[in-house]
Scaffold this motif. Sequence first.
Motif, PDB file in Angstrom:
ATOM      1  N   SER A   1     -10.823   5.739  -8.834  1.00  0.00           N
ATOM      2  CA  SER A   1      -9.675   6.321  -9.527  1.00  0.00           C
ATOM      3  C   SER A   1     -10.084   7.119 -10.754  1.00  0.00           C
ATOM      4  O   SER A   1      -9.221   7.599 -11.486  1.00  0.00           O
ATOM      5  CB  SER A   1      -8.701   5.218  -9.952  1.00  0.00           C
ATOM      6  OG  SER A   1      -9.342   4.297 -10.817  1.00  0.00           O
ATOM      7  N   SER A   2     -11.363   7.277 -10.992  1.00  0.00           N
ATOM      8  CA  SER A   2     -11.848   8.032 -12.136  1.00  0.00           C
ATOM      9  C   SER A   2     -13.062   8.835 -11.717  1.00  0.00           C
ATOM     10  O   SER A   2     -13.877   8.387 -10.905  1.00  0.00           O
ATOM     11  CB  SER A   2     -12.212   7.096 -13.297  1.00  0.00           C
ATOM     12  OG  SER A   2     -12.771   7.809 -14.371  1.00  0.00           O
ATOM     13  N   SER A   3     -13.162  10.048 -12.250  1.00  0.00           N
ATOM     14  CA  SER A   3     -14.337  10.868 -11.968  1.00  0.00           C
ATOM     15  C   SER A   3     -15.545  10.294 -12.695  1.00  0.00           C
ATOM     16  O   SER A   3     -15.418   9.655 -13.742  1.00  0.00           O
ATOM     17  CB  SER A   3     -14.087  12.310 -12.412  1.00  0.00           C
ATOM     18  OG  SER A   3     -13.761  12.362 -13.789  1.00  0.00           O
ATOM     19  N   THR A   4     -16.699  10.523 -12.138  1.00  0.00           N
ATOM     20  CA  THR A   4     -17.926   9.987 -12.736  1.00  0.00           C
ATOM     21  C   THR A   4     -18.470  10.874 -13.849  1.00  0.00           C
ATOM     22  O   THR A   4     -19.212  10.395 -14.709  1.00  0.00           O
ATOM     23  CB  THR A   4     -19.007   9.812 -11.657  1.00  0.00           C
ATOM     24  OG1 THR A   4     -19.229  11.077 -11.006  1.00  0.00           O
ATOM     25  CG2 THR A   4     -18.573   8.786 -10.622  1.00  0.00           C
ATOM     26  N   ASP A   5     -18.130  12.153 -13.820  1.00  0.00           N
ATOM     27  CA  ASP A   5     -18.587  13.049 -14.875  1.00  0.00           C
ATOM     28  C   ASP A   5     -17.377  13.565 -15.643  1.00  0.00           C
ATOM     29  O   ASP A   5     -16.230  13.327 -15.283  1.00  0.00           O
ATOM     30  CB  ASP A   5     -19.396  14.216 -14.300  1.00  0.00           C
ATOM     31  CG  ASP A   5     -18.632  14.945 -13.199  1.00  0.00           C
ATOM     32  OD1 ASP A   5     -17.530  14.488 -12.843  1.00  0.00           O
ATOM     33  OD2 ASP A   5     -19.143  15.956 -12.700  1.00  0.00           O
ATOM     34  N   ASN A   6     -17.649  14.265 -16.726  1.00  0.00           N
ATOM     35  CA  ASN A   6     -16.615  14.831 -17.608  1.00  0.00           C
ATOM     36  C   ASN A   6     -15.745  13.766 -18.246  1.00  0.00           C
ATOM     37  O   ASN A   6     -14.608  14.037 -18.652  1.00  0.00           O
ATOM     38  CB  ASN A   6     -15.726  15.831 -16.851  1.00  0.00           C
ATOM     39  CG  ASN A   6     -16.484  17.064 -16.423  1.00  0.00           C
ATOM     40  OD1 ASN A   6     -17.388  17.528 -17.128  1.00  0.00           O
ATOM     41  ND2 ASN A   6     -16.145  17.602 -15.256  1.00  0.00           N
ATOM     42  N   ILE A   7     -16.245  12.532 -18.340  1.00  0.00           N
ATOM     43  CA  ILE A   7     -15.555  11.457 -19.034  1.00  0.00           C
ATOM     44  C   ILE A   7     -16.373  11.113 -20.272  1.00  0.00           C
ATOM     45  O   ILE A   7     -17.570  10.833 -20.175  1.00  0.00           O
ATOM     46  CB  ILE A   7     -15.381  10.213 -18.137  1.00  0.00           C
ATOM     47  CG1 ILE A   7     -14.569  10.571 -16.898  1.00  0.00           C
ATOM     48  CG2 ILE A   7     -14.707   9.082 -18.902  1.00  0.00           C
ATOM     49  CD1 ILE A   7     -13.143  10.994 -17.179  1.00  0.00           C
ATOM     50  N   TYR A   8     -15.720  11.135 -21.427  1.00  0.00           N
ATOM     51  CA  TYR A   8     -16.419  10.934 -22.687  1.00  0.00           C
ATOM     52  C   TYR A   8     -15.705   9.870 -23.515  1.00  0.00           C
ATOM     53  O   TYR A   8     -14.523   9.587 -23.308  1.00  0.00           O
ATOM     54  CB  TYR A   8     -16.493  12.242 -23.483  1.00  0.00           C
ATOM     55  CG  TYR A   8     -17.222  13.353 -22.770  1.00  0.00           C
ATOM     56  CD1 TYR A   8     -18.598  13.494 -22.878  1.00  0.00           C
ATOM     57  CD2 TYR A   8     -16.523  14.267 -21.982  1.00  0.00           C
ATOM     58  CE1 TYR A   8     -19.273  14.518 -22.225  1.00  0.00           C
ATOM     59  CE2 TYR A   8     -17.191  15.293 -21.318  1.00  0.00           C
ATOM     60  CZ  TYR A   8     -18.564  15.407 -21.452  1.00  0.00           C
ATOM     61  OH  TYR A   8     -19.230  16.415 -20.792  1.00  0.00           O
ATOM     62  N   THR A   9     -16.449   9.328 -24.442  1.00  0.00           N
ATOM     63  CA  THR A   9     -15.867   8.365 -25.377  1.00  0.00           C
ATOM     64  C   THR A   9     -14.988   9.095 -26.383  1.00  0.00           C
ATOM     65  O   THR A   9     -15.366  10.131 -26.925  1.00  0.00           O
ATOM     66  CB  THR A   9     -16.973   7.589 -26.105  1.00  0.00           C
ATOM     67  OG1 THR A   9     -17.771   6.896 -25.142  1.00  0.00           O
ATOM     68  CG2 THR A   9     -16.378   6.586 -27.078  1.00  0.00           C
ATOM     69  N   GLN A  10     -13.834   8.530 -26.628  1.00  0.00           N
ATOM     70  CA  GLN A  10     -12.883   9.132 -27.558  1.00  0.00           C
ATOM     71  C   GLN A  10     -12.491   8.093 -28.608  1.00  0.00           C
ATOM     72  O   GLN A  10     -12.159   6.963 -28.277  1.00  0.00           O
ATOM     73  CB  GLN A  10     -11.633   9.630 -26.824  1.00  0.00           C
ATOM     74  CG  GLN A  10     -10.654  10.369 -27.723  1.00  0.00           C
ATOM     75  CD  GLN A  10      -9.450  10.879 -26.962  1.00  0.00           C
ATOM     76  OE1 GLN A  10      -9.234  10.523 -25.807  1.00  0.00           O
ATOM     77  NE2 GLN A  10      -8.638  11.702 -27.602  1.00  0.00           N
ATOM     78  N   VAL A  11     -12.533   8.502 -29.844  1.00  0.00           N
ATOM     79  CA  VAL A  11     -12.187   7.634 -30.967  1.00  0.00           C
ATOM     80  C   VAL A  11     -11.013   8.253 -31.705  1.00  0.00           C
ATOM     81  O   VAL A  11     -11.008   9.454 -32.001  1.00  0.00           O
ATOM     82  CB  VAL A  11     -13.379   7.448 -31.923  1.00  0.00           C
ATOM     83  CG1 VAL A  11     -12.981   6.585 -33.113  1.00  0.00           C
ATOM     84  CG2 VAL A  11     -14.550   6.821 -31.189  1.00  0.00           C
ATOM     85  N   ASP A  12     -10.003   7.442 -31.978  1.00  0.00           N
ATOM     86  CA  ASP A  12      -8.833   7.910 -32.721  1.00  0.00           C
ATOM     87  C   ASP A  12      -8.557   6.916 -33.840  1.00  0.00           C
ATOM     88  O   ASP A  12      -8.886   5.727 -33.733  1.00  0.00           O
ATOM     89  CB  ASP A  12      -7.621   8.032 -31.796  1.00  0.00           C
ATOM     90  CG  ASP A  12      -6.582   8.999 -32.345  1.00  0.00           C
ATOM     91  OD1 ASP A  12      -6.803   9.521 -33.454  1.00  0.00           O
ATOM     92  OD2 ASP A  12      -5.557   9.223 -31.691  1.00  0.00           O
ATOM     93  N   ALA A  13      -7.941   7.394 -34.895  1.00  0.00           N
ATOM     94  CA  ALA A  13      -7.640   6.549 -36.051  1.00  0.00           C
ATOM     95  C   ALA A  13      -6.310   6.965 -36.641  1.00  0.00           C
ATOM     96  O   ALA A  13      -5.910   8.136 -36.563  1.00  0.00           O
ATOM     97  CB  ALA A  13      -8.749   6.649 -37.106  1.00  0.00           C
TER      98      ALA A  13
END
Length: 1138
Positions: A773-785
């Motif tokens: 259900s998720s692509s293996t590439d183009n996925i990055y860690t995202q940090v929000d505050a």
Amino acid sequence: MPVSLLWAVDVYGRVYSLSTAGQLWEQCHDAQMEFKRVTAAQQCCWGIACDNNIYLNVHASDLPVRYQEETYENQRWNPIDGFSDRLLPSDRWQWSDVTGLQHQPLDNFRIPSDSWEWEGDWYADENFEGEPTEKGGWTYAIDFPATYTKDKKWNSCVRRRRWLRYRRYKAMDTWAKIPPQQTTLPDPFSDISCGGWEINEEPRGRLSLWAVSLQGKVWFREGIYHHNPEGSFWEDIPLPGEVVQISCGPGDLVWAVLWEGQLMVREGISRDCPKGTTWAVVDSPNPDVGATHVAVGNNVVWALTKDNKVWFRRGVNSHNPCGSGWISMVGEMIMINVGLNDQVLGIGSQDRAVYFRQGVTSSELSGKTWRAITVPRDGDRSHSSASAGSLQSAGCYFCGEVRAQSVVSDNQERPQERAFLLVQLFWRRNPSPGEEEIKAPCAGVAISPSQSGGPLDPQWSNVDLEEAQGHPVQTGAVLDSADTCSLSSVATYTLAMEDPYGADEHPLWAWVSGGGCSVDSHSQLNWFNFQSMNLSVTPAQTAAWRRQIFEQLSERTKREIDNFRHYEQAIEQSVWVKKGTMQWWRDWKPHKWIDVHFALEQFSGSEGNKDGILFIYYNFYEEKKYLHAFINEVTILVPVLNDSKHSFAIYTPERTKQRWPIRLAAATELEMQDWLALLSDSCCDSRVIQGPPSKQAIWSVTCKGDIFVSEPSPSLEAMPYPSPCDQMFWRQVGGHLRVVECNSVGIVWGIGYDHTAWVYTGGYGGGIFQGLSSSTDNIYTQVDAKSVYIYENQRWNPVSGYTNRGLPTDRYMWSDASGLHECTKTNMKPPSPQWTWVSDWAIDYSVSGGTDREGWQYAADFPFIRLRFMGTCEQCVFLLHRKCKLTTTGPWQEIPPISLSDVTILPCAAQSSVDVVPLWAISNKGDVLCRLGVTTLTPAGSSWLHVGTDQPFKSISIGAASQVWAIAKDGSAFYRGSVSPQSPAGDCWYHIPSPAKQKLKQVSVGRTSVYTVDENGNLWYRQGVTPSYPQGSSWEHISNNVRKVSVGPLDQVWIIADKVQGSQSLSCGTVCHRLGVQPMEPKGQSWDYGIGGGWDHITVRGNSMEPPRIHLPSLTAPAPQSPLPVRNKEVNGDAVGC
């Protein structure tokens, strides 16, 4: 993680920087001289050069540093001349400041230094409180101290207008000398430290710069902020003794080292007094060995003693800046520095290498171990063919000896020889008892005039504080090294060759500064164990490997698939069931959570089609009953996270109309995520939706920051029977954002709660979605505050004044903004389990209306408007905020470094052939920006182009014909003229009057339509917009209770509405679609209600799908029955059903 820089100076005075994303020390080639020390912040770096002057290096940014100069022209009316510059003797100056007390003629304004330049000439400001003035910009009043208006009246006896001129700071990415002040400083500086940016966020970019002179005095630089990076003047700080070194943290910590080896702490530092008030003396960590160096951060203090031992101060915080005691740490350093997030760096006393303290976290501030940074320099011949140029002598402050054995051996290998120069810049006239003269080893090589090409310079020289005199000494002498006990020693080398280091030598560092280096415990750094690899693979080898891999794959396919093709399919249909226990929010009153059994039954047909049913089994008066929903009828699955339940909501078209979803709660967050991922996959399988969203997709964001996307059908905008928007299927996309904008060529940008910009990478999944259900590439860690706010409320009484004893009818003394919910500092939790606290509670001074010095606001009663000053008010409010952080994954990539508050992308047509897509944005400080180089292949673009404005903006939108509209922070509207592919930034702003007595907050522009939303929730349509007159003529009210509006490339109108009537109560944050929009009726006719509530943002600017043409039957033929049920509609009314 945004890219930031670590700064360092080697023993030859050359300045280097190391990126958190890099593996190379990059030399600052702009420096025309050598530096002794540097101190860095995220936006700039300060340094002391060998000429003892202070230099500033402001990092280049697409957002320029602009300063607005203003002055007022005043006139008075008289019966003979009318309005003229003939003023009364008691009047203000003809040219003055806003108060009229200071004389400010136009020719008195000068640029403060050569680092500035004028952007243009003076011009009159024709904007007054959000409204355009008459030509010339005049405002009128009865007399000068009175209130001004833009309208001239019969009793207007005086008038004034504001003149503006901007100057720009041009010395970016270069070392600019700080201009000397009017009074010359008594002696040069020996140490410098900057910090204090967390003390107060206003004015923007404010910094505290502390300096130590050769005589041991401490100086403070006043007036440093974003629009004045150089500061204004130096102020002498009284001292109880002579200081040799000082350190300033990001907050209110300032420590200094005395000449006798003791330490001092600056007390009384606050928002209103950044210089502090008094000094407190702290003993050295070792009574027998004095301190030589100190470094402070947010809540930490590190120190070094004369024997190079490292010490950590425990118990340090804003309430106790002196701490409670010293702890001895492992390692020997000659210099130490604390960067952002209390990360620690040091320089080893033996090898002069830069060390990074690993394991430093908020719970373990002392860290775990030292690790050397081993990346090469850009001048290393083993790494690059480039070589450093010939350098002159550099002064580098450090404690201890400089070992030159490697230098001696290097001199034997190369034809060029080097001489060493020891400069004792800080030789005290009255040294302390027991202090020895500082010496450094010399190579012992005498250079003859014939070898050096010139006369022989003195090899050793001593420089006194009062006068510099050269003392020639006998050449060729080899001096023994001696240990030092003073930081005021400086060792420098004179060199005249390409590179002072050998091919196998590591650089010798003298100073390091991490004040601008953003590193935390989760950062992935490439600074350690660097090894250069050189893999030489020939094309023949590559071709052989490819051929071998292809043969192995072909053999595997034949063995596992081709040999079994003649077998019939064993199973044509399959059914599987997953069960679990959950809690269900009961549909009927009294509403409460009850335990239920939950089951998902999914089946697949012979043709591969999949579908399913979900069941909820519950007991009703000891009778077993169940509730079911077909998977192909589920329109959305929404996580509803709070501090008590891990719950999610299931919507169907019928429950969307009722505003009452099926709400379930799992026992743990992991279980909830598993069910959400499974149900989402089942819904996508039943609707045959896989992979990333299409270019025509509609994007939306909930008030929790979850991102959802829907694939529009061609009949969504069809007339006269459009598809109901409550039947739209929404699926979640990984990530966490506050705003999303898109267009029909697949370019999607987002903005987080912390104003960080993100661009869509083309992937899908992330977050809770894993596996297929998720692509293996183009996925990055995202940090929000984001910040969580609570209010402290007090009421005044005649006996004790302001106290927390309120009336029985008052709000809670600790509450949220509404005052209806009790929120204390101890019981307040993050918004959901996904968030974690990253700071302590702090006072918020940036409240609308301002605060007093302690952060209080005052009002006659709690529901009234709060004021800054006390007056006769009986209530006061105190606002606290605390930051929390969320870490997730998604198909989003960060676009540093400018923080944004709004973004808009050109809504292209379906078959658009636009090469470069215009993209405009507004920074979180209100600056208007235009992104260059945005294409389908490079959606992130290349750089920002700043567009000048006279005031900060808060909303912007670009239409299909490149018409750019914007909303200023004062609620006024502006139109940007002459925007085209040849001139992407346009030429000027046209002020558009706002609706009467309304302040606008958001704008959206489509193909020909312009819609705005004001601060009262009213939706307005701009009439009279034509290609020949794009500014339009007037505003027409369309609806109320509107939060956001989005106008698509076909002029379709979608909004986020509040107070939509549901089966149980009013629903806020509902997606609504405007029906009846067509070229002859651009305002539409009625509203169709979609998913909600809890939504905060929607964009349809990517849906350029033309609706199918439906031929209406003739008037003589009988009208056919409508295939759709009659829906609740309204004509040009409110977006609510109440």
